[in-house]
Enzyme design. Structure first.
Site, PDB file in Angstrom:
ATOM      1  N   TYR A  94      96.599 -14.887  14.477  1.00 16.41           N
ATOM      2  CA  TYR A  94      95.996 -15.874  15.363  1.00 16.41           C
ATOM      3  C   TYR A  94      94.658 -15.344  15.885  1.00 16.41           C
ATOM      4  CZ  TYR A  94     100.682 -17.939  15.447  1.00 16.41           C
ATOM      5  OH  TYR A  94     101.880 -18.507  15.093  1.00 16.41           O
ATOM      6  N   ASN A 115      99.761 -29.155  13.504  1.00 13.61           N
ATOM      7  CA  ASN A 115      99.501 -29.409  12.086  1.00 13.61           C
ATOM      8  C   ASN A 115     100.482 -30.454  11.545  1.00 13.61           C
ATOM      9  OD1 ASN A 115      99.068 -29.267   9.320  1.00 13.61           O
ATOM     10  ND2 ASN A 115      99.853 -27.190   9.113  1.00 13.61           N
ATOM     11  N   CYS A 123     100.083 -23.457   7.768  1.00 15.64           N
ATOM     12  CA  CYS A 123     100.102 -22.810   9.085  1.00 15.64           C
ATOM     13  C   CYS A 123     101.044 -21.610   9.117  1.00 15.64           C
ATOM     14  CB  CYS A 123     100.468 -23.812  10.173  1.00 15.64           C
ATOM     15  SG  CYS A 123     101.960 -24.757   9.878  1.00 15.64           S
ATOM     16  N   HIS A 124     102.004 -21.557   8.192  1.00 16.21           N
ATOM     17  CA  HIS A 124     102.920 -20.410   8.152  1.00 16.21           C
ATOM     18  C   HIS A 124     102.194 -19.116   7.814  1.00 16.21           C
ATOM     19  CE1 HIS A 124     102.835 -22.013   4.018  1.00 16.21           C
ATOM     20  NE2 HIS A 124     103.051 -20.759   3.626  1.00 16.21           N
ATOM     21  N   GLU A 155     106.152 -16.606  -0.893  1.00 14.02           N
ATOM     22  CA  GLU A 155     104.791 -16.362  -1.352  1.00 14.02           C
ATOM     23  C   GLU A 155     104.486 -14.887  -1.568  1.00 14.02           C
ATOM     24  OE1 GLU A 155     102.153 -18.275   1.418  1.00 14.02           O
ATOM     25  OE2 GLU A 155     102.804 -20.278   0.809  1.00 14.02           O
TER      26      GLU A 155
END
Length: 160
Positions: A94, A115, A123-124, A155
Site C-alpha cells: 500500500y 474496486n 487489488c489482491h 499466481e
C-alpha cells in the site's frame, strides 16, 4: 442471489458473480462457495468474462481483455490503474503505491476496497508491508483473506 448477476462461476475459492451490460463488464463479486453457478450466462459479455476467468484459473499469467466500465474518483481510478500494472506473481505494498501516486497508504487501501472488479483489476496484489493486509474490508483470517491468499498463491506470489 444469482438472479442479480448475468453469470455466476464456481471457482476453487468462491462463486464469482459477474454483472455485465451489453457493452461493459461492471462488477465481479465474490459470493459464498455455496452459491450455485448460473448457466448459461445471460449475455455475450458475461460469457466472455466467464471464458477469461476460467483461462486465468487455468493459467494465472493469463491477462484479462474485457471492456470495463469503472467509475470512481480520480484517486480511485489512479489506484486501479496502478493495480493493473502489477504483473501476476508480483506484489506491491500500500505504501509503495501511495508513494507513486503521492497519496497515503490508507487512501490506497480505501480504493482497493472500493474496486468493483477484483481479479480483473488485481487489488489482491497490493499487500501490507507486514503481510497480506486486508481484503474486501476484512483484516482477520476468514473468507475474504482466504480469497486473497488463494489468488496470490495461485499466481506464485506466495509459497505454501
Amino acid at each position: 442471489m444469482p438472479e442479480a448477476f448475468q453469470a455466476c462461476v464456481r471457482t476453487p475459492f468462491a462463486t464469482v458473480g459477474i454483472r455485465a451490460t451489453d457493452k461493459h463488464i461492471t462488477h465481479f463479486r465474490f459470493l459464498a462457495p455455496t452459491v450455485p453457478a448460473l448457466a448459461p450466462p445471460r449475455n455475450s459479455l458475461a460469457y466472455l468474462a466467464c471464458v477469461q476467468l476460467q483461462a486465468y484459473l487455468d493459467d494465472p499469467k493469463r491477462a484479462f481483455d474485457l471492456p470495463l466500465l469503472m467509475s470512481g474518483t480520480h484517486h480511485r481510478i489512479a489506484v486501479w490503474e496502478a493495480m493493473c500494472r502489477i504483473p501476476a506473481g508480483k506484489t506491491r505494498t500500500y505504501g509503495e503505491v501511495a508513494q507513486e501516486l503521492k497519496s497515503s497508504p490508507r487512501a490506497v487501501g480505501g480504493a482497493c476496497g472500493a474496486n468493483p472488479l477484483p481479479i480483473v483489476v488485481p487489488c489482491h496484489r497490493i499487500v501490507a508491508a507486514s503481510g497480506l493486509g486486508g481484503f474486501m474490508g476484512a483484516r482477520d483470517e476468514g473468507f475474504e483473506l482466504g480469497i486473497k491468499h488463494w489468488l496470490l498463491e495461485h499466481e506464485g506470489a506466495l509459497r505454501g
